[in-house]
Each structure stands twice: as C-alpha cells, then as structure tokens.
Design a protein around this motif. Structure first.
Motif, mmCIF file in Angstrom:
data_model
loop_
_atom_site.group_PDB
_atom_site.id
_atom_site.type_symbol
_atom_site.label_atom_id
_atom_site.label_comp_id
_atom_site.label_asym_id
_atom_site.label_seq_id
_atom_site.Cartn_x
_atom_site.Cartn_y
_atom_site.Cartn_z
ATOM 1 N N THR A 163 38.458 35.045 36.728
ATOM 2 C CA THR A 163 39.100 34.209 37.738
ATOM 3 C C THR A 163 40.135 33.292 37.101
ATOM 4 O O THR A 163 39.857 32.631 36.104
ATOM 5 C CB THR A 163 38.043 33.345 38.476
ATOM 6 O OG1 THR A 163 37.058 34.215 39.028
ATOM 7 C CG2 THR A 163 38.666 32.524 39.572
ATOM 8 N N VAL B 265 42.455 30.188 38.424
ATOM 9 C CA VAL B 265 42.831 29.249 39.471
ATOM 10 C C VAL B 265 43.732 28.199 38.833
ATOM 11 O O VAL B 265 43.315 27.492 37.913
ATOM 12 C CB VAL B 265 41.586 28.583 40.104
ATOM 13 C CG1 VAL B 265 42.009 27.564 41.155
ATOM 14 C CG2 VAL B 265 40.667 29.632 40.712
ATOM 15 N N ARG C 86 40.149 37.687 40.288
ATOM 16 C CA ARG C 86 40.645 36.757 41.300
ATOM 17 C C ARG C 86 41.753 35.890 40.699
ATOM 18 O O ARG C 86 41.591 35.359 39.606
ATOM 19 C CB ARG C 86 39.527 35.834 41.800
ATOM 20 C CG ARG C 86 38.281 36.554 42.256
ATOM 21 C CD ARG C 86 38.485 37.234 43.599
ATOM 22 N NE ARG C 86 37.265 37.871 44.049
ATOM 23 C CZ ARG C 86 37.084 39.178 44.116
ATOM 24 N NH1 ARG C 86 38.047 39.985 43.749
ATOM 25 N NH2 ARG C 86 35.953 39.694 44.560
ATOM 26 N N SER C 87 42.839 35.756 41.460
ATOM 27 C CA SER C 87 43.943 34.914 41.020
ATOM 28 C C SER C 87 44.414 34.066 42.193
ATOM 29 O O SER C 87 44.844 34.593 43.215
ATOM 30 C CB SER C 87 45.093 35.776 40.503
ATOM 31 O OG SER C 87 46.202 34.971 40.176
ATOM 32 N N VAL C 88 44.280 32.747 42.050
ATOM 33 C CA VAL C 88 44.757 31.804 43.056
ATOM 34 C C VAL C 88 45.721 30.850 42.350
ATOM 35 O O VAL C 88 45.302 30.072 41.495
ATOM 36 C CB VAL C 88 43.593 31.009 43.696
ATOM 37 C CG1 VAL C 88 44.131 30.016 44.723
ATOM 38 C CG2 VAL C 88 42.569 31.948 44.314
ATOM 39 N N ARG D 141 45.982 35.422 45.653
ATOM 40 C CA ARG D 141 46.565 34.479 46.596
ATOM 41 C C ARG D 141 47.568 33.626 45.832
ATOM 42 O O ARG D 141 47.193 32.822 44.977
ATOM 43 C CB ARG D 141 45.491 33.562 47.222
ATOM 44 C CG ARG D 141 44.401 34.305 47.985
ATOM 45 C CD ARG D 141 44.976 34.969 49.235
ATOM 46 N NE ARG D 141 43.964 35.644 50.027
ATOM 47 C CZ ARG D 141 43.729 36.946 50.000
ATOM 48 N NH1 ARG D 141 44.416 37.720 49.185
ATOM 49 N NH2 ARG D 141 42.826 37.489 50.787
#
Length: 127
Positions: free
Chosen positions: A7, A9, A28-30, A55
């Motif tokens: 992840t 963020v 996951r990449s925010v 996102r």
C-alpha cells in the motif's frame, strides 16, 4: 487465502531485487506510487493474481520479456495499459492484473536499461 498487501498512501512503495511473489497480491495506491520490479523476483506458481486498486496514483509493474501478463478491469478517468511488445514464451508464468482505477494509472512494462543492468550485476555478484 488472504492476499499479501502493498500500500502506498501519499508516498511511494516498491518491491525490487530478489523477492518471492505470492500467489495473490493486493496493491493499493492512494495519491501514491507503487513499483513492482519482477525481473529478479521468484515466481513459484504458474498463475499470480494482482488486485490493483488506484485512486489518484499509479502502479507500475516491470516484468521481464516472455512473461504472460493479462490486464482486466476498469479505468475511469485514468488508464490501464501494457507496454510489452514480445510474445509470451510457452509455459511462461501468467500474471493476472485485475485493475480498478479512478484518476490514476496502472502500467505494465519491460524494465528500463538501468534496471536490467542492476539486475545483471546482482546476478553476477551472486555467482
């Protein structure tokens, strides 16, 4: 089986060098950037599934020539693309990338020359 997670963020996350790729991996990449360098990775299974959710960020997956990569999923106001130009070799590992992109990108590409040089040097030093 619960997938392993990577992840990013508001920052960067990467896997590079020799590492064991799990059968299922959630990326996951925010507002961040994830890089998976697979040219030195150990892939023990025939099919690897990567669930990539982006996102306002990006995920880049670097694979060596001959690996079979299959992109599925959606990209809304973003992009999912493969920049691979060689055919998969017979019996090559399959990497299934399920994409869920909103205002970001997922890109699969061949390592650039610096990455290939670094990987080659690491292999030579290990022998």
């Amino acid at each position: 089986m619960v997938p392993e997670e990577i992840t990013a963020v508001l920052g960067n996350e990467s896997r590079k060098g020799p590492w064991v790729v799990p059968a299922r991996l959630a990326v996951r990449s925010v507002l961040g950037d994830c890089h998976l360098e697979m040219q030195q990775a150990v892939i023990k299974q025939q099919v690897t599934t990567i669930e990539a959710k982006v996102r306002l960020g990006s995920v880049t997956i670097y694979v060596p020539d001959g690996v079979d990569v299959r992109l599925t999923g959606r990209a809304v106001l973003g992009a999912k693309s493969s920049e691979l130009h060689t055919e998969p070799r017979p019996g090559a590992p399959v990497i299934m990338v399920h994409c869920d992109v909103l205002l970001g990108s997922i890109t699969v590409k061949r390592p650039d020359w610096m990455m290939r040089r670094r990987a080659s040097r690491a292999i030579q030093q290990g022998q």
